[in-house]
Design a protein around this motif. Structure first.
Motif, PDB file in Angstrom:
ATOM      1  N   ALA A   1       9.930   1.572  -5.914  1.00  0.00           N
ATOM      2  CA  ALA A   1       9.238   2.649  -6.407  1.00  0.00           C
ATOM      3  C   ALA A   1       7.721   2.437  -6.858  1.00  0.00           C
ATOM      4  O   ALA A   1       7.592   1.548  -7.665  1.00  0.00           O
ATOM      5  N   CYS A   2       6.923   3.141  -6.255  1.00  0.00           N
ATOM      6  CA  CYS A   2       5.517   3.146  -6.509  1.00  0.00           C
ATOM      7  C   CYS A   2       5.356   3.282  -8.186  1.00  0.00           C
ATOM      8  O   CYS A   2       5.628   4.246  -8.771  1.00  0.00           O
ATOM      9  N   PRO A   3       4.576   2.261  -8.660  1.00  0.00           N
ATOM     10  CA  PRO A   3       4.273   2.761 -10.217  1.00  0.00           C
ATOM     11  C   PRO A   3       3.265   3.856 -10.437  1.00  0.00           C
ATOM     12  O   PRO A   3       3.421   4.362 -11.592  1.00  0.00           O
ATOM     13  N   TYR A   4       2.681   4.702  -9.498  1.00  0.00           N
ATOM     14  CA  TYR A   4       1.519   5.377  -9.924  1.00  0.00           C
ATOM     15  C   TYR A   4       2.415   6.829 -10.016  1.00  0.00           C
ATOM     16  O   TYR A   4       2.070   7.557 -11.010  1.00  0.00           O
ATOM     17  N   HIS A   5       2.961   7.402  -8.989  1.00  0.00           N
ATOM     18  CA  HIS A   5       3.730   8.566  -8.961  1.00  0.00           C
ATOM     19  C   HIS A   5       5.190   8.595  -8.520  1.00  0.00           C
ATOM     20  O   HIS A   5       5.813   9.610  -8.263  1.00  0.00           O
ATOM     21  N   GLY A   6       5.635   7.381  -8.628  1.00  0.00           N
ATOM     22  CA  GLY A   6       7.080   7.293  -8.391  1.00  0.00           C
ATOM     23  C   GLY A   6       7.700   7.252  -6.834  1.00  0.00           C
ATOM     24  O   GLY A   6       8.963   7.241  -6.654  1.00  0.00           O
ATOM     25  N   VAL A   7       6.954   7.556  -5.825  1.00  0.00           N
ATOM     26  CA  VAL A   7       7.354   7.618  -4.494  1.00  0.00           C
ATOM     27  C   VAL A   7       8.236   6.205  -4.393  1.00  0.00           C
ATOM     28  O   VAL A   7       7.701   5.173  -4.444  1.00  0.00           O
ATOM     29  N   GLU A   8       9.215   6.571  -3.703  1.00  0.00           N
ATOM     30  CA  GLU A   8      10.264   5.513  -3.168  1.00  0.00           C
ATOM     31  C   GLU A   8      10.179   5.247  -1.951  1.00  0.00           C
ATOM     32  O   GLU A   8      10.366   6.044  -0.862  1.00  0.00           O
TER      33      GLU A   8
ATOM     34  N   HIS B   1       0.930  -0.983   0.007  1.00  0.00           N
ATOM     35  CA  HIS B   1      -0.005   0.316   0.013  1.00  0.00           C
ATOM     36  C   HIS B   1       0.951   1.433  -0.111  1.00  0.00           C
ATOM     37  O   HIS B   1       1.583   1.572   1.096  1.00  0.00           O
ATOM     38  N   CYS B   2       1.056   1.963  -1.147  1.00  0.00           N
ATOM     39  CA  CYS B   2       1.792   3.165  -1.340  1.00  0.00           C
ATOM     40  C   CYS B   2       1.251   4.451  -0.247  1.00  0.00           C
ATOM     41  O   CYS B   2       0.291   4.571  -0.174  1.00  0.00           O
ATOM     42  N   PRO B   3       2.262   4.717   0.515  1.00  0.00           N
ATOM     43  CA  PRO B   3       1.791   5.946   1.459  1.00  0.00           C
ATOM     44  C   PRO B   3       1.067   7.127   0.912  1.00  0.00           C
ATOM     45  O   PRO B   3       0.302   7.949   1.329  1.00  0.00           O
ATOM     46  N   HIS B   4       1.327   7.264  -0.507  1.00  0.00           N
ATOM     47  CA  HIS B   4       0.697   8.324  -1.209  1.00  0.00           C
ATOM     48  C   HIS B   4      -0.645   8.273  -1.280  1.00  0.00           C
ATOM     49  O   HIS B   4      -1.467   8.882  -0.516  1.00  0.00           O
ATOM     50  N   ARG B   5      -1.294   7.271  -2.335  1.00  0.00           N
ATOM     51  CA  ARG B   5      -2.375   7.199  -2.476  1.00  0.00           C
ATOM     52  C   ARG B   5      -2.993   5.892  -2.420  1.00  0.00           C
ATOM     53  O   ARG B   5      -4.273   5.438  -2.964  1.00  0.00           O
ATOM     54  N   GLY B   6      -2.050   4.934  -1.985  1.00  0.00           N
ATOM     55  CA  GLY B   6      -2.645   3.428  -1.916  1.00  0.00           C
ATOM     56  C   GLY B   6      -2.344   2.554  -3.043  1.00  0.00           C
ATOM     57  O   GLY B   6      -2.864   1.451  -2.808  1.00  0.00           O
ATOM     58  N   ALA B   7      -1.790   3.121  -3.850  1.00  0.00           N
ATOM     59  CA  ALA B   7      -1.445   2.034  -5.153  1.00  0.00           C
ATOM     60  C   ALA B   7      -0.351   0.898  -4.711  1.00  0.00           C
ATOM     61  O   ALA B   7       0.141   1.023  -3.544  1.00  0.00           O
ATOM     62  N   PRO B   8      -0.747  -0.416  -5.313  1.00  0.00           N
ATOM     63  CA  PRO B   8       0.030  -1.617  -4.667  1.00  0.00           C
ATOM     64  C   PRO B   8       1.458  -1.315  -5.044  1.00  0.00           C
ATOM     65  O   PRO B   8       1.774  -1.098  -6.255  1.00  0.00           O
TER      66      PRO B   8
HETATM   67  S1  FES Z   1      -0.169   6.145  -4.930  1.00  0.00           S
HETATM   68 FE1  FES Z   1       2.179   5.704  -4.973  1.00  0.00          FE
HETATM   69  S2  FES Z   1       3.159   7.244  -5.693  1.00  0.00           S
HETATM   70 FE2  FES Z   1       1.135   7.871  -5.644  1.00  0.00          FE
END
Ligand code: FES
Ligand SMILES: [Fe+2]
Length: 346
Positions: free
Chosen positions: A84-91, A65-72
Motif C-alpha cells: 500500500a502506497c504511503p501517500y494515498h493508500g493505493v494498493e 513508483h506508485c502509479p497514482h502520483r509516483g511516491a515510492p
Molecule cells: S502517490 Fe501513491 S497513492 Fe498517491
C-alpha cells in the motif's frame, strides 16, 4: 604487438542499452539479507525497485513508483503479496495490478496493471530478478551453474559494490593474465609464466578463454556462460594442500549495474566437497582463507575503480585481450537484437 582498435560508442543506443544491463535475463541484484521485514528500495538495472517479503518469506519486486502520483512504494505498508502506497493508500499487487484505491473506490485505476513488476528467485544467498522488457506472467527458468546447485559442491557468496561500470568488472574476470601481475604476491597466484599465449574455446552457450600449455598453475582461464537465462563467469584458482580438500578453488561470478557508475558484484567461492570434507572446508574457509581472498579482491577493486570512466575507449589491446574483445562483440550483438525486438513491439 598486434593491436586491436576499439570503436567509440559515445551516445550510441547500443551502448546505452548495455549500460543498464540487457533485458530478458536473470540478474543477481542483492544478497538475501538485504530484504528483511520492511520494504527496501534498490536501484538496479536502470530502475528504482521496491522489494519486500510476504508472510511466507517470498520476495516480490515492483518498480518503486506508485502509479497514482509516483511516491515510492518502498515507503509503503506490506499487505502480503501487495503493497500500500504511503501517500494515498493505493494498493498494488506484486504483478503490478492496482487492487484498491481506498480514497476513490471503483475508480478506473482499480484492476489496471500500470506498474512494472519483476519476477524474483532466491538462491545461494542472493536475490535474482528477471529483467523483463515488459510485464510477463511467467519468466523462463533461472538455471544456475552446477557449482551453485549440486550437493557435491559448497559455496560462499562474496558480495561487493564497486564504483565502476559493470563492464569493467566483466573485463577484469575475462582477463586471466592480470592474475600473474596484479595478484603476484598472493598465496595462490605467485606461480607460473609471466608470459602466455591464449586461445578461445567455444562452448554451447559461451566460451572459455584459456592459456595455451598452462593449466592448474595460476589463474589460467576464464569462462563466459550464457546458459540458464543468466550470464555467469567462472574461473579456477589452484590451491596448495594447505587450502584443504576439494581441488581447485572455483569462482562463479555475475553482476548487475547499480546506481550511476556502480556495480553489484557477486562472486561465489566454491569447492567440490561433500560429507566431512564439506565441513572441513567451510571451517577452514571462514577461519583461514576468507581474509586472504578479500585482499585479492581489494586489489581488483582498487585497480578497476581507479580507471577513468572512458578508459575502455582509449585502449591498445593485444592478444591477451581476445577474450574481452570477443565478449564485447557478443554483448553488442545481444543489445542490437534487443533494440530490434523493442522496435518491432512499438
Ligand atoms: S502517490 Fe501513491 S497513492 Fe498517491
Ligand atoms: Fe583479480
Amino acid at each position: 604487438m598486434d593491436t586491436i582498435a576499439t570503436p567509440l560508442h559515445a551516445a550510441d543506443p547500443v551502448d546505452s542499452a548495455l549500460e543498464i544491463g540487457l533485458k530478458d535475463l536473470w540478474f543477481p541484484i542483492c544478497p538475501s539479507g538485504f530484504v528483511k521485514n520492511d520494504p527496501v528500495s534498490l536501484y538496479r538495472l536502470g530502475r528504482k525497485l521496491a522489494l519486500w517479503r510476504d508472510a511466507t518469506g517470498k520476495v516480490h519486486a515492483l518498480e518503486d513508483h506508485c502509479p497514482h502520483r509516483g511516491a515510492p512504494l518502498s515507503l509503503g505498508v506490506i499487505l502480503g503479496d501487495r503493497i500500500a502506497c504511503p501517500y494515498h493508500g493505493v494498493e498494488v499487487r506484486c504483478d503490478g495490478t492496482v487492487m484498491r484505491v481506498p480514497g476513490s473506490p471503483g475508480c478506473k485505476l482499480e484492476g489496471s496493471r500500470p506498474t512494472r513488476a519483476f519476477h524474483i528467485e532466491e538462491a545461494n544467498g542472493a536475490i535474482f530478478l528477471f529483467n523483463a522488457s515488459e510485464n510477463i506472467d511467467t519468466p523462463p527458468p533461472l538455471v544456475l551453474p552446477e557449482q551453485l546447485t549440486s550437493p557435491d559442491w559448497s559455496s560462499f557468496l562474496c558480495y561487493v559494490e564497486w564504483g565502476c561500470d559493470y563492464r569493467y568488472v566483466v573485463d577484469n574476470v575475462m582477463d586471466p593474465m592480470h592474475g600473474a601481475y596484479l595478484h603476484k604476491q598472493s598465496h595462490t597466484m605467485s606461480e607460473g609464466d609471466m608470459t602466455a599465449e591464449f586461445r578461445i574455446r567455444d562452448l554451447e552457450q559461451g566460451f572459455i578463454f584459456e592459456k595455451v600449455g598452462q593449466r592448474d598453475v595460476n589463474f589460467d582461464w576464464s569462462e563466459w556462460n550464457e546458459a540458464g537465462n543468466i550470464h555467469t563467469m567462472r574461473l579456477e584458482i589452484p590451491y596448495p594442500k594447505t587450502g584443504g580438500p576439494g581441488g581447485n578453488f572455483t569462482i562463479v561470478g555475475a553482476c548487475a549495474p547499480g546506481p550511476e557508475n556502480t556495480t553489484s558484484v557477486f562472486f561465489w567461492r566454491c569447492r567440490k566437497v561433500s560429507g566431512w570434507q564439506r565441513d572441513t572446508w567451510r571451517f577452514l574457509y571462514k577461519n583461514r582463507l576468507e581474509e586472504r581472498h578479500w585482499k585479492v579482491l581489494e586489489q581488483d577493486r582498487v585497480a578497476v575503480e581507479a580507471m577513468e570512466r572512458d578508459a575502455n575507449r582509449r585502449e591498445m589491446l593485444y592478444s591477451h585481450d581476445m577474450g574481452l574483445v570477443r565478449l564485447r562483440r557478443r554483448l553488442r550483438k545481444l543489445a542490437e537484437a534487443q533494440l530490434e525486438r523493442a522496435a518491432a513491439r512499438s
